[in-house]
Design a protein around this motif. Structure first.
Motif, PDB file in Angstrom:
ATOM      1  N   VAL A  15      98.532 -22.915  71.460  1.00 23.20           N
ATOM      2  CA  VAL A  15      98.693 -22.757  73.060  1.00 23.20           C
ATOM      3  C   VAL A  15      99.857 -21.989  73.750  1.00 23.20           C
ATOM      4  O   VAL A  15     100.857 -22.158  73.211  1.00 23.20           O
ATOM      5  CB  VAL A  15      98.511 -24.352  73.824  1.00 23.20           C
ATOM      6  CG1 VAL A  15      98.560 -24.218  75.014  1.00 23.20           C
ATOM      7  CG2 VAL A  15      97.376 -25.204  72.932  1.00 23.20           C
ATOM      8  N   SER A  16      99.192 -20.910  74.452  1.00 22.45           N
ATOM      9  CA  SER A  16     100.212 -20.303  74.996  1.00 22.45           C
ATOM     10  C   SER A  16      99.572 -19.699  76.506  1.00 22.45           C
ATOM     11  O   SER A  16      98.138 -20.006  76.553  1.00 22.45           O
ATOM     12  CB  SER A  16     100.584 -19.171  74.153  1.00 22.45           C
ATOM     13  OG  SER A  16      99.404 -17.938  74.064  1.00 22.45           O
ATOM     14  N   VAL A  33      93.331 -20.424  82.293  1.00 16.12           N
ATOM     15  CA  VAL A  33      93.762 -20.608  83.777  1.00 16.12           C
ATOM     16  C   VAL A  33      95.141 -21.228  83.345  1.00 16.12           C
ATOM     17  O   VAL A  33      95.052 -22.623  82.559  1.00 16.12           O
ATOM     18  CB  VAL A  33      92.750 -21.650  84.434  1.00 16.12           C
ATOM     19  CG1 VAL A  33      93.611 -22.100  85.807  1.00 16.12           C
ATOM     20  CG2 VAL A  33      91.449 -21.131  84.943  1.00 16.12           C
ATOM     21  N   VAL A  34      96.143 -20.951  84.189  1.00 13.94           N
ATOM     22  CA  VAL A  34      97.402 -21.497  84.096  1.00 13.94           C
ATOM     23  C   VAL A  34      97.794 -22.229  85.349  1.00 13.94           C
ATOM     24  O   VAL A  34      97.899 -21.042  86.380  1.00 13.94           O
ATOM     25  CB  VAL A  34      98.415 -20.576  83.363  1.00 13.94           C
ATOM     26  CG1 VAL A  34      99.850 -21.399  83.427  1.00 13.94           C
ATOM     27  CG2 VAL A  34      98.259 -20.106  82.136  1.00 13.94           C
TER      28      VAL A  34
END
Length: 209
Positions: free
Chosen positions: A199-200, A206-207
């Protein structure tokens, strides 16, 4: 009388009292966990050997005299409280310095090989021991973090235990704590670092801002 004498391991460290806390979680969210979660902490209240010596003082002599005694004293009682060293799966350490001392005095006892290496050896661990320390008046509650004693990345064993001594530390005292658990949190199910997806910011659509 014999038991009282046995519980006085070394007057040279200025031991005033020992406090053992133990709990067993039998149900969580209405169901029994796969195994009862047993946790314990042992706190030793000792005089602060460095009160009034100033911030340039060498702390090493007392480290070598006091910390090994505490490591043996606390781990023996943890092992007894939790049913044997083979039962213990996670561990942690902590210290509370009284108001007349420096926060460095906490580190001088728990953040050196004289304590940490011996606690790890006595509890048959391999991981770095997670910790908490602070300076406070008597009765302060300290949250002691725990993680797996041989596999620190095992997320199921990330947990905490509260430690408190109602009349300590006095201004010229230090409370030194060792804590342990026989297993993970009840119903652990949030994955593990060894099996998590990558996860990055690049892998997420969507962050949140």
């Amino acid at each position: 009388m014999q038991e009282r004498i046995k519980d006085r391991p070394d007057d040279s460290i200025g031991l005033r009292k020992l406090v053992l806390y133990r709990d067993v979680v039998l149900t969580e969210a209405g169901e029994a966990p796969a195994q009862p979660a047993r946790r314990a902490s042992v706190a030793a209240v000792i005089r602060n050997p460095w009160v009034g010596v100033g911030p340039s003082a060498d702390l090493s002599e007392q480290q070598g005299q006091v910390a090994p005694v505490l490591a043996k004293l606390l781990t023996e009682r943890l092992i007894g409280a939790l049913g044997g060293v083979d039962e213990i799966e996670s561990f942690g350490k902590a210290a509370i310095v009284g108001t007349a001392g420096e926060i460095e005095h906490a580190g001088a006892l728990i953040h050196t090989p004289y304590f940490g290496n011996l606690v790890r050896e006595f509890l048959q661990g391999e991981s770095i021991i997670c910790f908490a320390d602070t300076r406070a008046e008597a009765g302060e509650t300290l949250i002691v973090p725990l993680w797996h004693k041989t596999h620190a990345a095992t997320r199921s064993h990330y947990q905490t235990i509260s430690a408190r001594v109602s009349d300590a530390p006095r201004a010229d005292e230090i409370v030194v704590i060792a804590a342990a658990s026989t297993g993970p949190r009840p119903h652990p199910r949030i994955g593990d670092r060894m099996t998590d997806p990558v996860v990055s910011t690049e892998t997420l659509e969507v962050v949140p801002s």
